[in-house]
Design an enzyme around this catalytic site. Structure first.
Site, mmCIF file in Angstrom:
data_model
loop_
_atom_site.group_PDB
_atom_site.id
_atom_site.type_symbol
_atom_site.label_atom_id
_atom_site.label_comp_id
_atom_site.label_asym_id
_atom_site.label_seq_id
_atom_site.Cartn_x
_atom_site.Cartn_y
_atom_site.Cartn_z
ATOM 1 N N PRO A 43 0.823 -1.218 0.000
ATOM 2 C CA PRO A 43 0.000 0.000 0.000
ATOM 3 C C PRO A 43 0.851 1.259 0.000
ATOM 4 C CG PRO A 43 -0.991 -1.617 1.431
ATOM 5 C CD PRO A 43 0.319 -2.207 0.972
ATOM 6 N N CYS A 44 0.487 2.180 -0.906
ATOM 7 C CA CYS A 44 1.351 3.338 -1.147
ATOM 8 C C CYS A 44 0.905 4.601 -0.434
ATOM 9 C CB CYS A 44 1.424 3.615 -2.651
ATOM 10 S SG CYS A 44 -0.183 3.989 -3.392
ATOM 11 N N GLN A 45 -0.229 4.577 0.268
ATOM 12 C CA GLN A 45 -0.724 5.797 0.902
ATOM 13 C C GLN A 45 0.293 6.453 1.840
ATOM 14 O OE1 GLN A 45 -2.373 2.964 0.669
ATOM 15 N NE2 GLN A 45 -4.494 3.288 0.031
ATOM 16 N N PHE B 39 3.261 6.995 1.407
ATOM 17 C CA PHE B 39 4.284 7.719 0.657
ATOM 18 C C PHE B 39 3.701 8.546 -0.479
ATOM 19 C CE2 PHE B 39 5.751 3.581 2.159
ATOM 20 C CZ PHE B 39 6.714 3.981 3.061
ATOM 21 N N SER B 40 2.384 8.435 -0.712
ATOM 22 C CA SER B 40 1.749 9.107 -1.839
ATOM 23 C C SER B 40 1.698 10.613 -1.629
ATOM 24 C CB SER B 40 0.331 8.565 -2.026
ATOM 25 O OG SER B 40 -0.373 9.339 -2.967
#
Length: 390
Positions: A82-84, A86-87
């Site tokens: 999950p990239c949230q 670092f998004s």
């Protein structure tokens, strides 16, 4: 060769590794709608040879990876954690964010000891503010056996990993390379930048590098504004009004043919799709329903038809998703349909998405472009084949 897919989502990376030649022992995903998308397509055999895909709906943090086989018995572990955390659209909490699943990807590598792994994430992971944590991730992937201790902070663990790296690790170790790839440079109709971590178990003694780009913006400009072959291909006259970004290509000077193939554009990607505003024609296309209400405002102007799309976002309104729009030649904008967004992410038209429009756009906004994943995975598979397969 076999593989295990983590954080599968709607299946972008899983489809890419499958197309490249890997066969999945299991796909792990926890989201209800994403799992329904996967199950529906497996049942419908949306692609050849996926009838035996087994979808594990589970929280990866609770999963014991030995269900996929013994240590060393897996060729590839792949996943986009999950990239949230670092998004650019998230809260930028990185290691402090409970959604940070990168430690569990490292755990999968440690417990399965695959010959290779592919992990991808958002460009934001490479921001200057995350530089130390980025290096911490890389060191964990190189030395997955050095586990963080109870009550140890990530910085303290980082220090121990640095010592091990300088001293030399005699246990499980991976040779890891990292690259920021622009999907458009590999023939995807979207300027989507993703960070890829690729590692090979040290005892494989394999030498590998990322595939070289095959497409270029300059080649697209040349095809549009020097030779006009782009417009001829689409059976339309060259526009009289030249966009500001292309003016230098229309100065009358002979421009040499740039290297590479022209970037693919939205117009290229949508070829053959009816306009969703024509409900009668669009009704026969799955996931191709027109969604009203799009509007342009500062910072959210949509993507021009004759360029690759801007990065699809995992949302539909406001900061996270305002750019999931097409900027039409008459100056108006409209939202991409789910099918159009799937084309921009290079999903096959046979792949159907479950959930509301907002939910399916979230699945697509979080996905890896299928063909980009296939390019990287195919290169990894070719390198592994030099050693034979399990």
């Amino acid at each position: 060769m076999n593989s295990v897919e983590l954080f599968t989502g709607a299946g972008g990376l899983a489809l890419g590794t499958h197309i490249a030649g890997f066969r999945h022992r299991g796909l792990v995903e926890w989201d209800d709608d994403a799992c329904e998308t996967l199950r529906r397509n497996v049942k419908a055999r949306a692609l050849p040879d996926i009838h035996d895909w087994k979808v594990h709906q589970a929280d990866v943090r609770m999963l014991k990876f030995d269900i996929f086989g013994n240590k060393g018995g897996v060729d590839l572990v792949a996943g986009g954690a999950p990239c949230q955390p670092f998004s650019l659209g998230g809260k930028h909490q990185a290691q402090e964010d409970a959604r940070n699943m990168i430690p569990d990807f490292v755990r999968a590598v440690r417990e399965l000891q695959p010959r290779a792994f592919i992990m991808e994430n958002v460009k934001g992971l490479m921001r200057e503010s995350f530089r130390n944590y980025f290096e911490y991730i890389r060191l964990q992937l190189i030395n997955p056996d050095l586990v963080i201790k109870k009550d140890e902070t990530w910085r303290e663990h980082h220090y121990r990993l640095e010592k091990l790296e300088t001293k030399g690790n005699k246990s499980l170790k991976y040779n890891v390379v990292v690259e920021l790839l622009n999907a458009a440079d590999y023939g995807i109709p979207q300027t989507r930048q993703r960070v890829f971590f690729v590692g090979f178990r040290e005892d494989t003694e394999l030498a590998w590098h990322f595939p070289k780009p095959t497409h270029s913006r300059a080649a697209l400009m040349h095809a549009q504004w020097v030779t006009s072959t782009y417009w001829e291909k689409h059976r339309m006259p060259r526009p009289k009004e030249v966009p500001a970004y292309a003016v230098r290509w229309t100065k009358g000077k002979a421009e040499p043919l740039p290297p590479g193939i022209a970037w693919k554009t939205i117009r290229d990607a949508f070829d053959g799709l009816p306009d969703p505003r024509d409900e009668r024609k669009a009704a026969s296309i799955p996931n191709h329903r027109f969604i009203p209400g799009a509007r342009s405002y500062y910072g959210h102007t949509g993507s021009p038809y004759d360029l690759p799309a801007k990065t699809l976002k995992a949302g539909v309104h406001g900061v996270p998703g305002g750019e999931n729009m097409l900027a039409l030649p008459d100056g108006s904008v409209r939202y991409f349909t789910v099918r159009e967004a799937a084309r921009l992410q290079t999903f096959p038209d046979t792949w159907h998405f479950e959930g509301s429009w907002g939910e399916t756009m979230r699945q697509l906004g979080n996905a890896v472009p299928v063909e980009l994943a296939a390019v990287v995975a195919r290169s990894v598979l070719e390198e592994l084949r030099g050693q034979g397969s399990h």
